[in-house]
Write a protein that holds these residues in place. Structure first.
Motif, short mmCIF file in Angstrom:
data_model
loop_
_atom_site.label_atom_id
_atom_site.label_comp_id
_atom_site.label_asym_id
_atom_site.label_seq_id
_atom_site.Cartn_x
_atom_site.Cartn_y
_atom_site.Cartn_z
N THR A 33 -10.20 -14.08 -28.10
CA THR A 33 -10.60 -15.00 -27.04
C THR A 33 -12.00 -14.59 -26.63
O THR A 33 -12.23 -13.44 -26.25
CB THR A 33 -9.65 -14.93 -25.83
N GLN A 34 -12.93 -15.51 -26.75
CA GLN A 34 -14.33 -15.26 -26.39
C GLN A 34 -14.63 -16.03 -25.11
O GLN A 34 -14.48 -17.25 -25.06
CB GLN A 34 -15.25 -15.70 -27.51
N THR A 35 -15.04 -15.32 -24.07
CA THR A 35 -15.35 -15.93 -22.78
C THR A 35 -16.84 -15.78 -22.53
O THR A 35 -17.37 -14.68 -22.57
CB THR A 35 -14.55 -15.24 -21.65
N ILE A 36 -17.49 -16.92 -22.26
CA ILE A 36 -18.92 -16.93 -21.98
C ILE A 36 -19.11 -17.46 -20.56
O ILE A 36 -18.62 -18.53 -20.22
CB ILE A 36 -19.67 -17.83 -22.98
N LYS A 37 -19.83 -16.66 -19.75
CA LYS A 37 -20.09 -17.05 -18.36
C LYS A 37 -21.59 -17.05 -18.14
O LYS A 37 -22.25 -16.02 -18.38
CB LYS A 37 -19.41 -16.07 -17.42
N ASN A 38 -22.14 -18.20 -17.70
CA ASN A 38 -23.58 -18.25 -17.46
C ASN A 38 -23.91 -17.77 -16.05
O ASN A 38 -23.01 -17.46 -15.26
CB ASN A 38 -24.15 -19.65 -17.75
N GLU A 39 -25.20 -17.70 -15.73
CA GLU A 39 -25.63 -17.17 -14.43
C GLU A 39 -25.15 -18.02 -13.27
O GLU A 39 -25.00 -17.53 -12.15
CB GLU A 39 -27.15 -17.04 -14.39
N LYS A 42 -20.55 -20.87 -14.59
CA LYS A 42 -19.77 -21.75 -15.47
C LYS A 42 -19.18 -20.92 -16.61
O LYS A 42 -19.86 -20.09 -17.22
CB LYS A 42 -20.65 -22.86 -16.03
N VAL A 43 -17.90 -21.16 -16.90
CA VAL A 43 -17.19 -20.37 -17.91
C VAL A 43 -16.71 -21.28 -19.04
O VAL A 43 -16.18 -22.36 -18.80
CB VAL A 43 -15.98 -19.65 -17.28
N ILE A 44 -16.92 -20.82 -20.26
CA ILE A 44 -16.38 -21.48 -21.45
C ILE A 44 -15.56 -20.46 -22.20
O ILE A 44 -16.00 -19.32 -22.39
CB ILE A 44 -17.50 -22.01 -22.37
N LYS A 45 -14.35 -20.85 -22.61
CA LYS A 45 -13.48 -19.96 -23.38
C LYS A 45 -13.24 -20.55 -24.76
O LYS A 45 -12.93 -21.73 -24.89
CB LYS A 45 -12.13 -19.76 -22.69
N TYR A 46 -13.39 -19.70 -25.76
CA TYR A 46 -13.09 -20.06 -27.13
C TYR A 46 -11.96 -19.17 -27.61
O TYR A 46 -11.89 -18.00 -27.23
CB TYR A 46 -14.31 -19.82 -28.04
N THR A 47 -11.11 -19.70 -28.45
CA THR A 47 -10.08 -18.88 -29.08
C THR A 47 -10.15 -19.09 -30.58
O THR A 47 -10.65 -20.11 -31.06
CB THR A 47 -8.66 -19.24 -28.59
N GLY A 48 -9.65 -18.10 -31.31
CA GLY A 48 -9.66 -18.23 -32.75
C GLY A 48 -9.12 -17.00 -33.43
O GLY A 48 -8.44 -16.17 -32.82
N VAL A 49 -9.47 -16.90 -34.70
CA VAL A 49 -9.01 -15.80 -35.54
C VAL A 49 -10.20 -15.31 -36.35
O VAL A 49 -11.02 -16.10 -36.82
CB VAL A 49 -7.88 -16.26 -36.50
N PHE A 136 -20.98 -8.01 -23.50
CA PHE A 136 -22.42 -7.87 -23.51
C PHE A 136 -23.05 -9.07 -22.82
O PHE A 136 -22.38 -10.07 -22.56
CB PHE A 136 -22.96 -7.73 -24.95
N LYS A 137 -24.35 -8.95 -22.53
CA LYS A 137 -25.14 -10.08 -22.04
C LYS A 137 -26.08 -10.48 -23.16
O LYS A 137 -26.76 -9.64 -23.73
CB LYS A 137 -25.95 -9.69 -20.81
N ASP A 138 -26.08 -11.79 -23.47
CA ASP A 138 -26.96 -12.25 -24.55
C ASP A 138 -28.38 -12.47 -24.02
O ASP A 138 -28.67 -12.22 -22.85
CB ASP A 138 -26.39 -13.50 -25.23
N GLY A 139 -29.27 -12.93 -24.88
CA GLY A 139 -30.67 -13.13 -24.52
C GLY A 139 -30.89 -14.21 -23.48
O GLY A 139 -31.98 -14.32 -22.92
N LEU A 140 -29.88 -15.02 -23.20
CA LEU A 140 -29.98 -16.06 -22.18
C LEU A 140 -29.28 -15.66 -20.89
O LEU A 140 -29.00 -16.50 -20.04
CB LEU A 140 -29.38 -17.37 -22.72
N SER A 141 -28.96 -14.39 -20.75
CA SER A 141 -28.28 -13.82 -19.58
C SER A 141 -26.85 -14.33 -19.40
O SER A 141 -26.31 -14.30 -18.30
CB SER A 141 -29.08 -14.05 -18.29
N ASN A 142 -26.24 -14.80 -20.47
CA ASN A 142 -24.82 -15.15 -20.44
C ASN A 142 -24.00 -13.87 -20.59
O ASN A 142 -24.34 -13.02 -21.41
CB ASN A 142 -24.45 -16.09 -21.58
N SER A 143 -22.95 -13.74 -19.81
CA SER A 143 -22.02 -12.61 -19.96
C SER A 143 -20.96 -13.03 -20.97
O SER A 143 -20.32 -14.06 -20.81
CB SER A 143 -21.36 -12.27 -18.63
N ILE A 144 -20.78 -12.22 -22.00
CA ILE A 144 -19.84 -12.55 -23.07
C ILE A 144 -18.82 -11.44 -23.21
O ILE A 144 -19.17 -10.27 -23.25
CB ILE A 144 -20.58 -12.76 -24.40
N GLU A 145 -17.54 -11.84 -23.24
CA GLU A 145 -16.44 -10.90 -23.50
C GLU A 145 -15.63 -11.45 -24.66
O GLU A 145 -15.32 -12.64 -24.69
CB GLU A 145 -15.53 -10.77 -22.29
#
Length: 176
Positions: A33-39, A42-49, A136-145
């Protein structure tokens, strides 16, 4: 943006492999599960394998909220977007010395390690000798887990899993 995604996915892929005895491991399969949160919060969740074979063939198969497949085959990367009927082909132009990167990881607490690649700081959570989470935080300051579960290194993975064959209706984009 695509390049930073690919670098992050490669780091995560290699980090997953680093938690096991790499010489003995031939395959890896794990749900994520990949969770991306912007500054703005706003949160977007992706799931996969994720599937890995011989550390040279990787498939990140995103299942929700949209389907997307990211194939990493040595230095060639294919981003398959079935809903858009398009595929992006690209090559990695930066060498990633993951061995050095991981050997420089610093233990922060009992289950947490920290390492850095191309100005991005990664935190690795290890539980029961397996990767549990990468943040981590990507180059656009999104927090990613990225949370992992059902990690399996025993199953055989057929090579055809890593073959992408676009249909005739696909737009092919080459970014080299």
């Amino acid at each position: 943006m695509v390049y930073k995604l690919i670098l992050s996915l490669l780091l995560v892929t290699t980090t997953l492999l680093a938690d096991f005895n790499f010489n003995d491991m031939k395959t890896l399969k794990a749900e994520f599960t990949q969770t991306i949160k912007n500054e703005a919060g706003k949160v977007i969740k992706y799931t996969g394998v994720i599937y890995i074979k011989d550390n040279k063939k990787v498939l990140w198969q995103y299942l929700t909220p949209i389907k997307k497949n990211v194939y990493v085959l040595d230095k060639e990367v294919i981003i398959d977007e079935p809903e858009l009927e398009q595929a992006i082909y690209t090559h990695l132009d930066k060498n990633i010395d993951i061995t050095t990167l991981l050997s420089n990881a610093v233990k922060v607490s009992a289950d947490l390690y920290k390492t850095k690649l191309y100005d991005v700081e990664y935190f690795l959570e290890i539980k029961n000798q397996k990767i549990n989470k990468i943040s981590f935080k990507d180059g656009l300051s999104n927090s990613i887990e990225i949370d992992f579960k059902n990690v399996d290194t025993k199953d055989e993975l057929d090579d055809t899993l890593f073959v992408f064959l676009p249909s005739n209706s696909y737009d092919i984009i080459e970014k080299y």
